[in-house]
Write an enzyme that holds these catalytic residues in place. Structure first.
Site, PDB file in Angstrom:
ATOM      1  N   ARG A 296     -45.384  59.138 -29.731  1.00  0.00           N
ATOM      2  CA  ARG A 296     -44.492  59.910 -30.615  1.00  0.00           C
ATOM      3  C   ARG A 296     -44.963  61.355 -30.711  1.00  0.00           C
ATOM      4  O   ARG A 296     -44.180  62.281 -30.807  1.00  0.00           O
ATOM      5  CB  ARG A 296     -44.444  59.265 -32.016  1.00  0.00           C
ATOM      6  CG  ARG A 296     -43.656  60.106 -33.001  1.00  0.00           C
ATOM      7  CD  ARG A 296     -43.290  59.429 -34.321  1.00  0.00           C
ATOM      8  NE  ARG A 296     -44.104  58.339 -34.751  1.00  0.00           N
ATOM      9  CZ  ARG A 296     -45.304  58.445 -35.361  1.00  0.00           C
ATOM     10  NH1 ARG A 296     -45.829  59.636 -35.587  1.00  0.00           N
ATOM     11  NH2 ARG A 296     -45.977  57.379 -35.727  1.00  0.00           N
TER      12      ARG A 296
ATOM     13  N   TYR B  97     -18.991  71.278 -34.869  1.00  0.00           N
ATOM     14  CA  TYR B  97     -18.802  69.880 -34.469  1.00  0.00           C
ATOM     15  C   TYR B  97     -18.677  69.019 -35.741  1.00  0.00           C
ATOM     16  O   TYR B  97     -19.421  69.219 -36.706  1.00  0.00           O
ATOM     17  CB  TYR B  97     -19.995  69.438 -33.614  1.00  0.00           C
ATOM     18  CG  TYR B  97     -20.061  67.950 -33.409  1.00  0.00           C
ATOM     19  CD1 TYR B  97     -18.967  67.254 -32.890  1.00  0.00           C
ATOM     20  CD2 TYR B  97     -21.201  67.224 -33.743  1.00  0.00           C
ATOM     21  CE1 TYR B  97     -19.021  65.883 -32.718  1.00  0.00           C
ATOM     22  CE2 TYR B  97     -21.257  65.847 -33.568  1.00  0.00           C
ATOM     23  CZ  TYR B  97     -20.157  65.181 -33.058  1.00  0.00           C
ATOM     24  OH  TYR B  97     -20.200  63.824 -32.895  1.00  0.00           O
TER      25      TYR B  97
ATOM     26  N   ASP C  59     -25.931  77.133 -32.604  1.00  0.00           N
ATOM     27  CA  ASP C  59     -25.683  75.955 -31.764  1.00  0.00           C
ATOM     28  C   ASP C  59     -25.021  76.477 -30.492  1.00  0.00           C
ATOM     29  O   ASP C  59     -23.872  76.944 -30.505  1.00  0.00           O
ATOM     30  CB  ASP C  59     -24.779  74.963 -32.509  1.00  0.00           C
ATOM     31  CG  ASP C  59     -24.571  73.670 -31.727  1.00  0.00           C
ATOM     32  OD1 ASP C  59     -24.634  73.709 -30.485  1.00  0.00           O
ATOM     33  OD2 ASP C  59     -24.318  72.629 -32.358  1.00  0.00           O
TER      34      ASP C  59
ATOM     35  N   LYS D 191     -24.742  67.209 -23.523  1.00  0.00           N
ATOM     36  CA  LYS D 191     -23.601  67.902 -22.929  1.00  0.00           C
ATOM     37  C   LYS D 191     -23.979  68.569 -21.594  1.00  0.00           C
ATOM     38  O   LYS D 191     -24.395  67.879 -20.696  1.00  0.00           O
ATOM     39  CB  LYS D 191     -23.047  68.887 -23.960  1.00  0.00           C
ATOM     40  CG  LYS D 191     -22.809  68.236 -25.338  1.00  0.00           C
ATOM     41  CD  LYS D 191     -21.795  67.104 -25.243  1.00  0.00           C
ATOM     42  CE  LYS D 191     -21.424  66.433 -26.541  1.00  0.00           C
ATOM     43  NZ  LYS D 191     -22.428  65.800 -27.342  1.00  0.00           N
TER      44      LYS D 191
HETATM   45  O1  P1T Z   1     -23.919  63.926 -29.965  1.00  0.00           O
HETATM   46  P1  P1T Z   1     -25.205  64.646 -30.204  1.00  0.00           P
HETATM   47  O2  P1T Z   1     -26.105  64.740 -29.020  1.00  0.00           O
HETATM   48  O3  P1T Z   1     -25.918  64.138 -31.425  1.00  0.00           O
HETATM   49  O4  P1T Z   1     -24.841  66.195 -30.489  1.00  0.00           O
HETATM   50  C1  P1T Z   1     -24.150  66.620 -31.625  1.00  0.00           C
HETATM   51  C2  P1T Z   1     -23.436  67.906 -31.331  1.00  0.00           C
HETATM   52  C3  P1T Z   1     -23.977  69.100 -31.750  1.00  0.00           C
HETATM   53  N1  P1T Z   1     -23.374  70.280 -31.504  1.00  0.00           N
HETATM   54  C4  P1T Z   1     -22.236  70.352 -30.820  1.00  0.00           C
HETATM   55  C5  P1T Z   1     -21.597  71.672 -30.572  1.00  0.00           C
HETATM   56  C6  P1T Z   1     -21.625  69.187 -30.352  1.00  0.00           C
HETATM   57  O5  P1T Z   1     -20.470  69.299 -29.655  1.00  0.00           O
HETATM   58  C7  P1T Z   1     -22.228  67.926 -30.610  1.00  0.00           C
HETATM   59  C8  P1T Z   1     -21.606  66.645 -30.165  1.00  0.00           C
HETATM   60  N2  P1T Z   1     -20.249  66.736 -29.821  1.00  0.00           N
HETATM   61  C9  P1T Z   1     -19.466  65.698 -29.391  1.00  0.00           C
HETATM   62  C10 P1T Z   1     -19.906  64.440 -29.267  1.00  0.00           C
HETATM   63  C11 P1T Z   1     -18.067  66.060 -29.071  1.00  0.00           C
HETATM   64  O6  P1T Z   1     -17.349  65.276 -28.412  1.00  0.00           O
HETATM   65  O7  P1T Z   1     -17.658  67.157 -29.461  1.00  0.00           O
END
Ligand code: P1T
Length: 377
Positions: free
Chosen positions: A46, A98, A170, A195
């Site tokens: 961890r 998001y 972000d 992403k």
């Molecule tokens: O899904 P995750 O890895 O926890 O990420 C969250 C997140 C944070 N910031 C942005 C700009 C995001 O688009 C996302 C996750 N978004 C999607 C799952 C979506 O379909 O828009």
């Protein structure tokens, strides 16, 4: 070094035992210690993991930052940021982020005495006006998900420094290939590595990048203390993917430009939103702070019926949450990614029931265009 050279080499040290060119998968939970109180710098999985360290150094280089701190998801990274504030503090944040970020902050973090002002950060005057005695952080997403609204990063950094606040961006939608918020004076960059950085829709991850020793120390502490770490294999997968980030992003961008252009010229949608279109209200800012326009396109089809027709009839695009993979995805933000944002709140910034979001992949763009044409006949 250039972007691709860093993407392929930064943080990658050939394995000292075998010379393996690719950073090995250190799939271990613990490490043998030489004697009591003497170890090789690795005690417990961890706390330290060599594959994770390689990933953190790699993405830090791409974002022009000193440090990377990796997490199990984008939201785990967002949550870790909350260790920088405490009960009674106030955060100024973009109104369209998001949906999961909105849910975490508004429905959960408010239980711990944190206060959020959801504002249109595309106008710097709104940010200034929202700042209060107890404001500690400015959190922006640019371009936003899914309205693709931009915030001027240089101005955010300036306001943040003036009021002694922590600024966060972000940067998931642009990826480090097209935008580097730290170079504008932003303190922290956040990515959902699920992403573009992951790029193949096969891994969930998140990362925080900073050049501040103090912020790094606090986030590194919480990474270990709360333990929201990514698995070594997930780190290895993302590391493999960053090597091709540049070539993928070039193709996403080229395809999305052609796709947005087709949507505009065909008149199939009532409104097409893409920062690369000259009619995008912040096209000039996009050219100033981004090196491309990315692969995300949103379009309003005028009615839910028409939106459904596209969503249900496409065959090359896949109806799914998420974005940034090599394959094209289509989504209905109002009922999917942003379902937790109250209807009256989301409609204030244009997120209607007739809005469709396209994550334009790197397939042959004629097939993507043909797919939408066919779906709407
Ligand atoms: O899904 P995750 O890895 O926890 O990420 C969250 C997140 C944070 N910031 C942005 C700009 C995001 O688009 C996302 C996750 N978004 C999607 C799952 C979506 O379909 O828009």
């Amino acid at each position: 070094m250039g972007f691709s050279t860093d993407a392929i080499h930064a943080g990658q040290i050939p394995d000292p035992v075998t010379g393996a060119v690719i950073t090995p998968l250190y799939q271990t939970s613990t490490y043998a210690q030489d004697e009591l109180g003497k170890h090789k710098g690795y005690e417990y999985g961890r706390t330290q993991n060599r594959t994770r360290e390689a990933l953190e150094a790699n993405i830090a280089a791409l974002e022009k930052g000193k440090y990377g701190i990796a997490f199990a998801s984008g939201l785990a990274a967002t949550h870790a940021l909350m260790s920088l504030v405490k009960a009674g503090d106030h955060i100024v944040i973009s109104n369209n982020v998001y949906g999961g970020t909105y849910r975490l902050f508004e429905q959960n973090m408010t239980n711990y005495g944190l206060e959020f002002s959801w504002i249109d950060t595309s106008d710097a005057a709104n940010i200034e006006n929202a700042i209060k005695e107890n404001t500690k952080m400015i959190f922006v997403e640019t371009p936003t998900n899914p309205m693709l609204v931009l915030t001027d990063l240089e101005k955010v950094a300036e306001i943040s420094k003036k009021h002694n606040l922590i600024s966060v961006c972000d940067n998931t939608f642009m990826s480090p290939y097209f935008q580097n918020p730290l170079t504008f004076g932003i303190d922290i960059v956040l990515h959902s590595t699920t992403k573009y950085l992951g790029g193949h829709s096969d891994v969930i991850g998140g990362i925080i990048l900073t050049s501040s020793d103090e912020i790094h120390e606090r986030i590194r502490y919480i990474q270990n203390a709360a333990g929201g770490i990514p698995s070594p294999f997930d780190c290895w997968l993302i590391l493999r993917s960053t090597k091709t980030l540049a070539v993928r992003m070039k193709q996403h961008d080229e395809n999305a430009r052609a796709f947005a252009d087709f949507l505009v010229k065909s008149g199939l949608a009532e409104k097409v939103i893409y920062p690369g279109l000259p009619e995008h209200p912040q096209h000039e800012l996009a050219k100033k702070q981004m090196r491309g326009f990315g692969g995300m396109v949103s379009a309003d089809f005028g009615s839910l019926e028409r939106a459904k027709k596209v969503l249900n009839n496409v065959k090359v695009f896949t109806l799914a949450e998420s974005l940034g993979g090599v394959e094209s995805l289509i989504c209905h933000p109002a009922s999917m990614t942003h379902a937790t944002v109250p209807k009256e709140e989301r409609e204030k910034f244009g997120l209607t029931d007739s809005l469709v979001r396209f994550s334009v992949g790197i397939e042959d763009v004629e097939d993507l265009i043909g797919d939408v044409k066919r779906a709407l006949i």
